[in-house]
Scaffold this motif. Structure first.
Motif, mmCIF file in Angstrom:
data_model
loop_
_atom_site.group_PDB
_atom_site.id
_atom_site.type_symbol
_atom_site.label_atom_id
_atom_site.label_comp_id
_atom_site.label_asym_id
_atom_site.label_seq_id
_atom_site.Cartn_x
_atom_site.Cartn_y
_atom_site.Cartn_z
ATOM 1 N N LEU A 79 30.230 114.647 98.834
ATOM 2 C CA LEU A 79 28.850 115.005 99.150
ATOM 3 C C LEU A 79 28.802 116.295 99.951
ATOM 4 O O LEU A 79 27.925 117.129 99.763
ATOM 5 C CB LEU A 79 28.167 113.866 99.920
ATOM 6 C CG LEU A 79 26.694 114.066 100.255
ATOM 7 C CD1 LEU A 79 25.881 114.343 99.001
ATOM 8 C CD2 LEU A 79 26.130 112.842 100.972
ATOM 9 N N ILE B 229 17.663 116.157 100.392
ATOM 10 C CA ILE B 229 18.889 115.553 99.860
ATOM 11 C C ILE B 229 19.127 114.253 100.607
ATOM 12 O O ILE B 229 19.289 114.245 101.828
ATOM 13 C CB ILE B 229 20.088 116.504 100.024
ATOM 14 C CG1 ILE B 229 19.827 117.820 99.278
ATOM 15 C CG2 ILE B 229 21.371 115.851 99.519
ATOM 16 C CD1 ILE B 229 20.829 118.908 99.573
ATOM 17 N N VAL C 35 16.297 114.923 95.685
ATOM 18 C CA VAL C 35 17.654 114.699 95.200
ATOM 19 C C VAL C 35 18.228 113.508 95.941
ATOM 20 O O VAL C 35 18.250 113.485 97.173
ATOM 21 C CB VAL C 35 18.551 115.940 95.428
ATOM 22 C CG1 VAL C 35 19.988 115.647 95.016
ATOM 23 C CG2 VAL C 35 18.018 117.136 94.662
ATOM 24 N N VAL D 227 21.751 111.043 96.205
ATOM 25 C CA VAL D 227 23.168 111.133 95.874
ATOM 26 C C VAL D 227 23.856 109.830 96.221
ATOM 27 O O VAL D 227 23.845 109.403 97.386
ATOM 28 C CB VAL D 227 23.845 112.295 96.629
ATOM 29 C CG1 VAL D 227 25.307 112.421 96.204
ATOM 30 C CG2 VAL D 227 23.113 113.610 96.390
ATOM 31 N N ILE E 181 24.275 111.936 90.889
ATOM 32 C CA ILE E 181 23.169 112.676 91.503
ATOM 33 C C ILE E 181 21.920 112.452 90.651
ATOM 34 O O ILE E 181 21.925 112.727 89.448
ATOM 35 C CB ILE E 181 23.454 114.185 91.559
ATOM 36 C CG1 ILE E 181 24.844 114.477 92.140
ATOM 37 C CG2 ILE E 181 22.368 114.907 92.365
ATOM 38 C CD1 ILE E 181 25.308 115.902 91.876
ATOM 39 N N GLU F 115 18.152 113.764 90.153
ATOM 40 C CA GLU F 115 17.414 114.975 90.476
ATOM 41 C C GLU F 115 15.999 114.893 89.901
ATOM 42 O O GLU F 115 15.825 114.795 88.681
ATOM 43 C CB GLU F 115 18.149 116.196 89.917
ATOM 44 C CG GLU F 115 19.588 116.269 90.434
ATOM 45 C CD GLU F 115 20.437 117.336 89.766
ATOM 46 O OE1 GLU F 115 21.649 117.348 90.006
ATOM 47 O OE2 GLU F 115 19.871 118.157 88.997
ATOM 48 N N LEU G 166 28.571 114.135 90.619
ATOM 49 C CA LEU G 166 28.974 114.786 91.860
ATOM 50 C C LEU G 166 30.344 115.436 91.715
ATOM 51 O O LEU G 166 30.702 116.304 92.507
ATOM 52 C CB LEU G 166 28.996 113.746 92.986
ATOM 53 C CG LEU G 166 29.041 114.217 94.432
ATOM 54 C CD1 LEU G 166 27.852 115.096 94.772
ATOM 55 C CD2 LEU G 166 29.112 113.030 95.372
ATOM 56 N N SER H 16 22.430 122.050 88.272
ATOM 57 C CA SER H 16 22.114 120.885 89.081
ATOM 58 C C SER H 16 21.237 121.315 90.244
ATOM 59 O O SER H 16 21.434 122.384 90.835
ATOM 60 C CB SER H 16 23.398 120.258 89.625
ATOM 61 O OG SER H 16 23.103 119.335 90.663
ATOM 62 N N LEU I 297 21.294 120.150 93.086
ATOM 63 C CA LEU I 297 22.133 120.172 94.281
ATOM 64 C C LEU I 297 23.003 121.420 94.338
ATOM 65 O O LEU I 297 23.462 121.817 95.405
ATOM 66 C CB LEU I 297 23.017 118.921 94.312
ATOM 67 C CG LEU I 297 23.905 118.683 95.535
ATOM 68 C CD1 LEU I 297 23.064 118.509 96.798
ATOM 69 C CD2 LEU I 297 24.805 117.468 95.316
#
Length: 305
Positions: free
Chosen positions: A28, A76, A122, A124, A131, A133, A154, A169, A171
């Motif tokens: 992460l 997140i 997002v 996780v 993930i 989204e 991830l 992504s 992220l």
């Protein structure tokens, strides 16, 4: 994010979720595989796009890289097996099969999308390496929906799905709170522009750009701050210095459209008071949402070939 090519989006999503590498203890904090484009430093010898000077002039009417800290900051949220799950529907049926279809999507109580028009969220699941989204997420109590979405790994490449205009992504490339606190950003950054072309180049998988100007920048293009700039001589605020160093070492990928000539994604400080950027960002010298970080000579950016 604008309307995408459905077949490409679905095919890419399937490939992105299937691309995995062995899990690590800090996925992460350092998402995606070691081979991900987000994690590759820029080599010392690079080729600059022949149109670089015009492209940078177009997005630098005055030197600025606007920091999306608040309205378009990225929430997140870490989830696990104890987090409540929801059936999340996609309201844009013209985009194809909802990527969340069949998934029990973990969303903690109290989670909220950002307040910008993208309505980003997002979540996780580090143990599963997954993930979720959201694009334009909304909820009525515990009933959630989203215009469209992506499910990414991830431990994958950091590209896949239709949560962003380029297929990145959501992220990918986001500057994290912990990175600003540490003063070190060990990855390429997520950039947006109002002068993105409808064309794209790898690692982008598509584009939501609409600029037809000859100086537009393709989505997927990698921008770099000229490494010859002596950052230590500029008396930069700590946050500016961290971002500028990352833009020299790793650069940033143009991965979506924004209203600003050029902006960069930050993690939203969900503990910040309304209208404020939060203590971590304030301590690093960020003054407000969309801070231009104008002490950095952003007109010394270049587009790599």
């Amino acid at each position: 994010m604008r309307r995408q090519t459905i077949a490409v989006a679905v095919a890419v999503l399937a490939g992105a979720v299937g691309c995995t590498s062995p899990p690590t203890d800090d996925t992460l904090a350092s998402p995606f595989s070691d081979s991900s484009p987000w994690r590759q430093p820029i080599p010392a010898e690079v080729r600059v796009d022949p149109q670089s000077t015009a492209m940078i002039a177009a997005v630098q009417p005055e030197p600025a890289l606007n920091a999306n800290l608040g309205e378009y900051g990225i929430p997140i949220v870490a989830v696990d097996g104890d987090t409540p799950t929801h059936t999340v529907t996609c309201t844009r049926i013209d985009y194809g099969i909802c990527p969340f279809a069949g998934w029990p999507v973990a969303i903690p109580d109290g989670a909220e999308p950002n307040s910008g028009s993208d309505g980003v969220l997002v979540t996780v699941d580090e143990s599963a390496g997954t993930i979720f989204e959201f694009w334009r997420a909304t909820h009525d109590g515990d009933t959630w929906s989203t215009e469209f979405a992506a499910v990414n790994s991830l431990r994958g490449s950091g590209w896949g799905g239709a949560a962003t205009g380029s297929g990145a992504s959501r992220l990918g490339g986001v500057i994290r709170l912990a990175e600003i606190a540490d003063g070190e950003i060990p990855h390429a950054l997520a950039l947006q522009s109002n002068n993105a072309c409808p064309t794209f180049r790898p690692p982008a998988l598509k584009s939501d750009g609409y600029s037809t100007r000859p100086d537009c920048i393709p989505e997927g293009a990698r921008l770099q701050l000229d490494p010859a700039v002596d950052l230590d001589a500029l008396n930069l605020r700590p946050g500016e210095l961290a971002v500028a160093r990352a833009m020299q070492r790793y650069g940033g990928y143009l991965m979506d459209v924004s209203a600003a000539p050029l902006s960069v994604s930050f993690e939203l400080d969900r503990d910040a008071a309304p209208g404020e950027v939060g203590q971590t960002y304030s301590d690093a010298g960020f003054r407000w949402d969309y801070d231009a970080m104008e002490n950095v000579p952003w007109d010394r950016l270049r587009v790599l070939e």
